[in-house]
Design an enzyme around this catalytic site. Structure first.
Site, PDB file in Angstrom:
ATOM      1  CD  GLU A  93       1.496  -5.585  -2.608  1.00 16.35           C
ATOM      2  OE1 GLU A  93       0.977  -4.654  -3.262  1.00 16.35           O
ATOM      3  OE2 GLU A  93       2.298  -5.390  -1.679  1.00 16.35           O
ATOM      4  CG  ASP A 115      -2.940  -6.433   6.057  1.00 20.00           C
ATOM      5  OD1 ASP A 115      -2.985  -5.858   7.161  1.00 20.00           O
ATOM      6  OD2 ASP A 115      -2.941  -5.825   4.982  1.00 20.00           O
ATOM      7  CG  HIS A 143      -1.402  -2.763  -1.415  1.00 17.91           C
ATOM      8  ND1 HIS A 143      -0.057  -2.881  -1.148  1.00 17.91           N
ATOM      9  CD2 HIS A 143      -1.879  -1.953  -0.424  1.00 17.91           C
ATOM     10  CE1 HIS A 143       0.227  -2.201  -0.062  1.00 17.91           C
ATOM     11  NE2 HIS A 143      -0.849  -1.626   0.404  1.00 17.91           N
ATOM     12  CG  ASN A 157       0.921  -1.382  -5.010  1.00 11.54           C
ATOM     13  OD1 ASN A 157       0.020  -1.189  -4.175  1.00 11.54           O
ATOM     14  ND2 ASN A 157       1.736  -2.426  -4.948  1.00 11.54           N
TER      15      ASN A 157
HETATM   16  P1  PGA Z   1      -0.881   3.723   4.683  1.00  7.96           P
HETATM   17  O1  PGA Z   1      -0.975   2.318   3.959  1.00  7.96           O
HETATM   18  O2  PGA Z   1      -2.158   3.905   5.447  1.00  7.96           O
HETATM   19  O3  PGA Z   1       0.291   3.597   5.604  1.00  7.96           O
HETATM   20  O4  PGA Z   1      -0.713   4.751   3.634  1.00  7.96           O
HETATM   21  C1  PGA Z   1      -2.122   1.946   3.304  1.00  7.96           C
HETATM   22  C2  PGA Z   1      -1.930   0.614   2.619  1.00  7.96           C
HETATM   23  O5  PGA Z   1      -0.790   0.282   2.249  1.00  7.96           O
HETATM   24  O6  PGA Z   1      -2.920  -0.099   2.438  1.00  7.96           O
END
Ligand code: PGA
Length: 247
Positions: A144, A67, A139, A137
């Site tokens: 999302e 992404d 995702h 959450n």
């Molecule tokens: P993080 O994010 O590695 O910064 O915890 C993971 C994500 O949001 O997929």
């Protein structure tokens, strides 16, 4: 689904980096699906050290990223293009032709740009291994939670909790982009193997939902990994309590 519990973040990353090393050793032309965010930083540091030491040959790999934010130029320090260049592509001396990071210019045709992400994901076959983090959450990529999920690559509006979590990477007063382009659920689930790394109590809800038997919900996208036949989840001791006794 295979669960691996390690003492702490560094140990989780050491284990994950070893899995990536094994995939590349078995197949020097491996295609790696890659993630950004806080989680993969120590994994990439280890891969870079191995390249530097000459102990792993990454010269023939190709990569595709999950992404990218909409509205940040590739040289913006918080863009995922910049992150990948700094943490992995430069250290491994990968050429631009070996790597693909999604991008989206709202002034241009959306479906062409989303199509380019799917093309990069599937051309020559899907990734041999997809590295994933998970959002608080649930995702994965920037897919999302919601009433539906999208199979193909697409433009996503980021959830309030994602904006809040990602604000830590931006300087105070700088606004976090509210939209992103992301690989869809199909691209993620097409990988030969999925390696998810999660550390810290903020991921409890997502890891609890993933470890419970059976239920798959669009309101917690990571639960869709239950549909994949080759998933390894690496968690730290802090998250071990989330697992049911039976695991
Ligand atoms: P993080 O994010 O590695 O910064 O915890 C993971 C994500 O949001 O997929």
């Amino acid at each position: 689904m295979k669960w691996i519990i390690k003492e702490d973040y560094e140990a989780c990353c050491a284990y994950a980096a070893e899995q990536i090393r094994a995939v590349v050793a078995a197949k020097p032309t491996a295609k790696l699906g890659l993630a950004t965010g806080g989680t993969p930083v120590a994994i990439y540091r280890l891969l870079a050290a191995w390249h530097q030491a000459g102990s792993v040959d990454f010269s023939q790999i190709t990569t595709v990223n999950l992404d990218e934010y909409v509205g940040l130029s590739p040289d913006h320090p918080q863009s995922y293009h910049y992150f990948m260049q700094q943490h992995l592509f430069s250290p491994l001396q990968l050429t631009p032709a070996q790597t693909f990071v999604p991008s989206l210019d709202l002034a241009k045709d959306l479906s062409d740009q989303a199509g380019a992400v799917d093309e990069a994901t599937f051309a020559g076959g899907p990734p041999d291994l997809q590295l994933l983090g998970v959002g608080q959450n649930g995702h994965i990529g920037f897919n999302e939670p919601g009433d539906t999920l999208t199979a193909s690559a697409h433009l996503e509006t980021l959830a309030p909790s994602t904006l809040e979590a990602n604000a830590r990477f931006f300087v105070e007063g700088e606004s976090v982009p509210t939209q992103a382009i992301t690989m869809g659920m199909q691209g993620i689930l097409a990988a030969g193997k999925i390696l998810l790394v999660a550390c810290g109590s903020a991921k409890k809800q997502a890891i609890t939902a993933l470890s419970q038997d059976g239920a798959v919900s669009t309101h917690c996208p990571v639960t869709f990994l239950k549909l994949h036949h080759n998933v390894e989840v690496v968690i730290d001791q802090e998250l071990a309590d989330c697992l049911p006794q039976s695991l």
